[in-house]
Design an enzyme around this catalytic site. Structure first.
Site, short mmCIF file in Angstrom:
data_model
loop_
_atom_site.label_atom_id
_atom_site.label_comp_id
_atom_site.label_asym_id
_atom_site.label_seq_id
_atom_site.Cartn_x
_atom_site.Cartn_y
_atom_site.Cartn_z
N CYS A 163 93.76 51.73 100.86
CA CYS A 163 93.48 52.10 102.24
C CYS A 163 94.67 51.91 103.18
O CYS A 163 94.55 52.14 104.38
CB CYS A 163 92.27 51.34 102.75
SG CYS A 163 90.78 51.69 101.80
N HIS A 300 92.53 47.63 111.91
CA HIS A 300 92.07 48.18 110.65
C HIS A 300 90.55 48.07 110.53
O HIS A 300 89.93 48.88 109.86
CB HIS A 300 92.73 47.44 109.48
CG HIS A 300 92.20 47.85 108.14
ND1 HIS A 300 92.52 49.06 107.56
CD2 HIS A 300 91.36 47.21 107.26
CE1 HIS A 300 91.91 49.16 106.38
NE2 HIS A 300 91.22 48.06 106.18
N LYS A 329 87.56 53.27 113.71
CA LYS A 329 86.62 53.43 112.60
C LYS A 329 85.17 53.28 113.07
O LYS A 329 84.25 53.65 112.34
CB LYS A 329 86.92 52.42 111.49
CG LYS A 329 88.24 52.68 110.77
CD LYS A 329 88.42 51.71 109.60
CE LYS A 329 89.75 51.92 108.90
NZ LYS A 329 90.89 51.39 109.67
N HIS A 334 85.32 54.70 107.69
CA HIS A 334 86.58 54.33 107.04
C HIS A 334 87.16 55.53 106.30
O HIS A 334 86.64 55.97 105.29
CB HIS A 334 86.34 53.18 106.07
CG HIS A 334 87.60 52.58 105.53
ND1 HIS A 334 88.86 52.97 105.95
CD2 HIS A 334 87.81 51.63 104.59
CE1 HIS A 334 89.78 52.28 105.30
NE2 HIS A 334 89.16 51.46 104.46
N PHE A 391 95.07 47.74 105.94
CA PHE A 391 95.01 46.81 104.82
C PHE A 391 94.21 47.45 103.68
O PHE A 391 93.24 48.16 103.93
CB PHE A 391 94.33 45.50 105.24
CG PHE A 391 94.88 44.91 106.52
CD1 PHE A 391 96.25 44.77 106.71
CD2 PHE A 391 94.03 44.50 107.54
CE1 PHE A 391 96.77 44.25 107.88
CE2 PHE A 391 94.53 43.97 108.71
CZ PHE A 391 95.90 43.83 108.89
N PHE A 393 92.76 47.46 99.26
CA PHE A 393 92.45 46.76 98.02
C PHE A 393 93.74 46.41 97.29
O PHE A 393 94.72 47.15 97.34
CB PHE A 393 91.59 47.64 97.11
CG PHE A 393 90.12 47.63 97.44
CD1 PHE A 393 89.56 46.70 98.30
CD2 PHE A 393 89.28 48.58 96.87
CE1 PHE A 393 88.21 46.69 98.59
CE2 PHE A 393 87.91 48.58 97.15
CZ PHE A 393 87.38 47.64 98.00
#
Length: 405
Positions: A163, A300, A329, A334, A391, A393
């Site tokens: 992401c 984020h 968002k 997202h 940010f 995974f």
């Protein structure tokens, strides 16, 4: 000597609108792009919520031969890039005779892979898949297609970083230009939005199940948030050296002055305050500015309990309580691989029109979000400098800082 890096074009195709004008209006009015999708519920999704992004018909833009290798990520990215190039004053004749690169963020091509494999299972003959499938299936589908269509002659690769992909693509373009390796780079992020792409994500139980109120389901920083909502589309940001932009009389929308990055080096999916803080501090140090010079932070924050809380603590640790913060968002859901690029576009639109888009559905702060200055309603304010966090995974973090010239 380091080159100054400016933004001369932006384009967007998202659940907030199909172009910059529509998206600006949605941002200003706090309009949500989240819907209930019965197809997902029938498919077996725990949550049928999604940002709704219509797939455009490219027949009026491209020949069949140009379209055959394109699936959702490349299709969305074409629309965003077409708009960005027009705003920047770049045409194919110019691109074909200059060194213009492309670094685009993308981290999945799930639907096209599933479709190709299903066809083989049904027909028991790989020759019936079609010649375009291989170009649709590869993760570099956006770069392969756009570099061919727009006759690009510079650097050409896909950046895959979960992401944070869209944000890192802009950061890498910034480094290429600042070091004098390229004069111009088309950057961005694309995200397919279909059941195949999001099924495994839904299976983690991280999506909101507030299905009776789709527009209220994405609630970044709110105490009553219960998960994120997937979304997608594409966003393009054209970077150029300041000298190259001035030479060709290009519009300058902003200057990219800072790129911070870090790796958490810890849990594969849980966020890290330390990792986020290091990314923020690196961007500020590279930009050579103080925290008080940042007028707005596009967070984020995805509407997950753990993720939002960690970012709120990181922002408070670095910036304190005063700087205005919102997560777009709350309206888009997202946008995953494209989010780091789209949120630069959203923030630039706010800068151009002197307002801060609201963090909608922020009604009750929790212990962490109460400590920072979250903007719940549209705020008229001049923005001379903004910061955007992304940010992903695997613990990848990216922070970009843009200021007005």
């Amino acid at each position: 000597m380091s080159q100054r890096v400016v933004i001369t074009g932006i384009g967007i195709y998202s659940c907030l609108g199909k172009n910059l004008g529509e998206v600006t209006q949605s941002l200003y009015t706090g309009k949500s792009g989240i819907v209930f999708d019965q197809v997902r519920k029938d498919f077996g999704f725990r949550s049928a919520l999604t940002g709704m992004v219509e797939e455009p018909d490219l027949k009026n833009y491209l020949s069949r031969r140009q379209r055959v290798g394109m699936h959702q990520p490349a299709i969305y990215a074409y629309m965003a890039t077409h708009e960005a190039l027009a705003l920047s004053g770049l045409d194919i004749d110019f691109l074909e005779t200059t060194e213009t690169g492309i670094i685009y963020g993308n981290d999945s091509t799930a639907a096209s892979v599933v479709e190709a494999v299903d066809k083989v299972r049904e027909k028991h003959d790989t020759t019936l898949i079609g010649s375009g499938a291989i170009f649709q299936n590869m993760n570099s589908t956006v770069n392969m297609n756009l570099s061919t269509i727009f006759k690009l002659k510079g650097i050409n690769f896909t950046l895959s970083a979960a992401c944070a992909s869209g944000s890192h693509s802009i950061g890498m373009g910034y480094l290429m230009i600042s070091q004098g390796l390229q004069e111009r780079v088309i950057c961005g992020g694309a995200q397919e939005i279909n059941a195949s792409a999001m099924a495994s994500f839904d299976g983690l139980g991280t999506f909101s199940v507030r299905e009776s109120e789709p527009e209220k389901a994405s609630r970044p920083f709110d105490r009553d948030r219960d998960g994120l909502i997937p979304s997608g589309g594409a966003a393009t940001v054209i970077l150029e050296s300041y000298e190259a932009a001035v030479k060709r009389g290009a519009p300058i929308l902003g200057e990219l002055i800072g790129y911070g990055f870090s790796s958490n080096g810890d849990h594969i999916s849980n966020p890290s305050i330390d990792g986020q803080t290091r990314s923020l501090q690196m961007a500020l140090k590279q930009a050579g500015i103080s925290v008080k010079e940042v007028d707005y932070i596009n967070a984020h924050a995805t509407s997950t309990p753990v993720g939002d809380g960690s970012e709120a603590r990181a922002i408070y640790e670095v910036f304190g309580a005063d700087v205005p913060v919102s997560s777009t968002k709350s309206m888009t859901g997202h946008e995953c691989w494209m989010a780091g690029a789209s949120e630069i576009v959203y923030s630039l639109l706010m800068m151009r029109n002197s307002f801060i888009a609201p963090n909608i559905n922020f009604e009750n702060p929790d212990e962490d979000s109460a400590r920072i200055n979250i903007v719940p309603e549209t705020k008229e304010q001049e923005i001379n400098c903004f910061l955007s966090n992304s940010f992903g995974f695997g613990g990848t973090n990216s922070t970009l800082i843009v200021r007005k010239i």
